[in-house]
Design an enzyme around this catalytic site. Structure first.
Site, PDB file in Angstrom:
ATOM      1  N   LYS A 191       5.453  10.216   8.693  1.00 58.73           N
ATOM      2  CA  LYS A 191       5.272  11.044   9.888  1.00 58.73           C
ATOM      3  C   LYS A 191       6.318  10.857  10.969  1.00 58.73           C
ATOM      4  O   LYS A 191       6.440  11.689  11.868  1.00 58.73           O
ATOM      5  CB  LYS A 191       3.873  10.781  10.462  1.00 58.73           C
ATOM      6  CG  LYS A 191       2.748  11.281   9.566  1.00 58.73           C
ATOM      7  CD  LYS A 191       1.391  10.818  10.044  1.00 58.73           C
ATOM      8  CE  LYS A 191       1.139   9.352   9.768  1.00 58.73           C
ATOM      9  NZ  LYS A 191       1.073   9.019   8.334  1.00 58.73           N
TER      10      LYS A 191
ATOM     11  N   TYR B  22       0.860  -1.189   0.000  1.00 57.32           N
ATOM     12  CA  TYR B  22       0.000   0.000   0.000  1.00 57.32           C
ATOM     13  C   TYR B  22       0.889   1.229   0.000  1.00 57.32           C
ATOM     14  O   TYR B  22       1.853   1.313   0.758  1.00 57.32           O
ATOM     15  CB  TYR B  22      -0.904  -0.006   1.232  1.00 57.32           C
ATOM     16  CG  TYR B  22      -1.749   1.243   1.380  1.00 57.32           C
ATOM     17  CD1 TYR B  22      -2.830   1.468   0.534  1.00 57.32           C
ATOM     18  CD2 TYR B  22      -1.462   2.192   2.353  1.00 57.32           C
ATOM     19  CE1 TYR B  22      -3.606   2.608   0.663  1.00 57.32           C
ATOM     20  CE2 TYR B  22      -2.230   3.331   2.493  1.00 57.32           C
ATOM     21  CZ  TYR B  22      -3.311   3.539   1.646  1.00 57.32           C
ATOM     22  OH  TYR B  22      -4.069   4.679   1.781  1.00 57.32           O
TER      23      TYR B  22
ATOM     24  N   ASP C 224       9.349   2.813  -0.775  1.00 58.45           N
ATOM     25  CA  ASP C 224       8.374   3.510   0.066  1.00 58.45           C
ATOM     26  C   ASP C 224       8.683   3.144   1.508  1.00 58.45           C
ATOM     27  O   ASP C 224       8.331   2.067   1.991  1.00 58.45           O
ATOM     28  CB  ASP C 224       6.964   3.073  -0.321  1.00 58.45           C
ATOM     29  CG  ASP C 224       5.887   3.683   0.566  1.00 58.45           C
ATOM     30  OD1 ASP C 224       6.232   4.332   1.573  1.00 58.45           O
ATOM     31  OD2 ASP C 224       4.698   3.492   0.261  1.00 58.45           O
TER      32      ASP C 224
END
Length: 458
Positions: free
Chosen positions: A292, A169, A264
């Site tokens: 984050k 994802y 990623d």
């Protein structure tokens, strides 16, 4: 011999867990009231789908505060938190150094839409200690970082197609919100309404850990593939740890075909170590994306590459990307405080060792009880797979029927004060704030919960 081993592995653990029985459900009265009200304002009552608790029992818990390794919900229930805001809270909740740095910064203003020295400070902290990138660009989320990395790859190569892997994802941008069709190499099929078929047709979705599929894709679409994107270690659909040889194979075949390799690392970056999965596999990707964790949990992300490749980003080059909140001073301040702590001597060694010991103890208990549980672990990330399989590398290896067991497990854990993500496909995280004492308590709760799960599911 087997009985002796079981006794050695369980000992007092089994005695303490045995006979604990089913716990009564925690109170969710206030959370339920808040959820009913939220449904008047938000689709499904939430601002991100998994929060709706559709895959587990009960209504969502509305969190009131967090401190250290603990969460408290609106009903006053206290939990040891292994979700950690989906990973970035590697120091735990409300860390005093982050809080102090953020407080001092917000006293000067919240947002300027202009450069600040804090951006330079955080960038220098990252680049000085990460040999895999030479320049970076701050953005506001992991999704935005990946979206921008894909645009950079297409702009640099002049090609349109990308390869992603089934089970990975990469956020909800149109090019990546696709699923696999049937067959070895397929055009992506939209996994959301609102994604044009033409966008999905530019994305090839192939199985993980399948060299033949990758080779076939490059053969069938020779000279058309701009990038191959893979999670550093796939951790959004279970924890699908890939073999080193396979990752190096991806690096080699992309180089041979003039295609960029994108890691990623929104989850793995600064989690596995300061240099993330790139260092774990000893591979130099062309572009890396982060989330984050580089902002202490604040809304922030980044993508980085070589100076030459990043020179194609506007205003230096023709690939446009912008954002008013990119490099937000409060997020930069939180990131400086957090990443400074991560650079302290022995930080990752201690955290990863603590997590490994935690996972191994649970696995020993499950093995001694003959429970079909595989606790997959890498660094400070872990995942409960309710299966007897010891190796799970692809989405197809996951027993989707086992999610019913996780549903029971999640409820039993909440009733014993342990918070995991509300989906059996999600991974868990250990933070520096999880003391050995709290991990020991959590282990007992996990043992008891596993006993309940398998009491009627043997």
């Amino acid at each position: 011999m087997l009985d002796a081993l079981k006794k050695a592995f369980t000992g007092n653990d089994e005695q303490r867990a045995a006979g604990s029985g089913k716990k009564g459900d925690i109170s969710r009265e206030k959370s339920a009231e808040l959820y009913e009200k939220a449904k008047q304002y938000f689709p499904g009552g939430v601002n991100s789908p998994v929060r709706a608790f559709k895959s587990v029992h009960g209504t969502p818990l509305f969190i009131e505060r967090g401190d250290g390794c603990f969460l408290w919900d609106a009903d006053g229930n206290q939990f040891t938190d292994f979700c950690c805001s989906w990973g970035p809270l590697i120091l735990g909740h409300n860390h005093p150094k982050i809080r102090e740095k953020v407080t001092k910064t917000l006293e000067k203003g919240l947002s300027f839409g202009a450069p600040t020295a804090l951006e330079n400070e955080l960038a220098e902290l990252i680049l000085k200690h990460n040999r895999y990138i030479e320049k970076l660009r701050f953005v506001s989320s992991g999704t935005e970082a990946v979206m921008s990395a894909i645009r950079l790859a297409r702009g640099y190569t002049g090609r349109d197609k990308i390869i992603k892997f089934d089970g990975c994802y990469h956020g909800h941008s149109d090019s990546l919100l696709v699923k696999a069709g049937s067959g070895l190499v397929t055009f992506g099929e939209t996994s959301s309404a609102g994604v044009p078929k033409a966008f999905a047709d530019e994305t090839l979705v192939i199985p993980l850990a399948d060299r033949e599929a990758v080779e076939t894709a490059f053969s069938e679409f020779k000279g058309q593939i701009a990038a191959v994107i893979i999670e550093g270690i796939p951790a959004n659909n279970g924890l699908l740890i890939q073999e080193h040889e396979y990752i190096h194979f991806l690096r080699n075949i992309t180089k041979e075909n003039g295609t960029l390799l994108i890691f990623d690392e929104v989850i793995t970056g600064f989690r596995l170590g300061f240099e993330g999965a790139a260092a774990h596999y000893d591979v130099q990707p062309d572009i890396l994306t982060y989330g984050k964790i580089i902002g202490g949990g604040m809304p922030v992300g980044a993508y980085g590459a070589s100076a030459a490749l990043m020179s194609h980003i506007s205003p230096d080059g023709g690939v446009y990307q912008a954002g008013t909140l990119s490099g937000n001073p409060v997020a930069m301040a939180a990131g400086i405080a957090q990443l400074t702590e991560l650079r302290s001597s022995g930080f990752y060694k201690n955290l990863n060792q603590k997590t490994a010991e935690f996972a191994e103890a649970i696995q020993r208990y499950a093995a001694a009880k003959n429970y079909k549980v595989n606790l997959v672990n890498v660094g400070s990330i872990f995942w409960f797979a309710f299966t007897s399989q010891t190796t799970i590398r692809t989405a197809g290896d996951i027993d989707h029927g086992s999610m019913e067991l996780y549903k029971v497990f999640h409820r039993e854990l909440l009733n014993r004060g342990v918070y995991l993500g509300p989906s059996g496909y999600e991974v868990g995280f250990v933070s520096a704030a999880h003391s050995k004492t709290e991990l020991e308590k959590a282990k007992r709760a996990i043992f008891e919960s596993l006993d309940e799960v398998f009491r009627h599911n043997r």
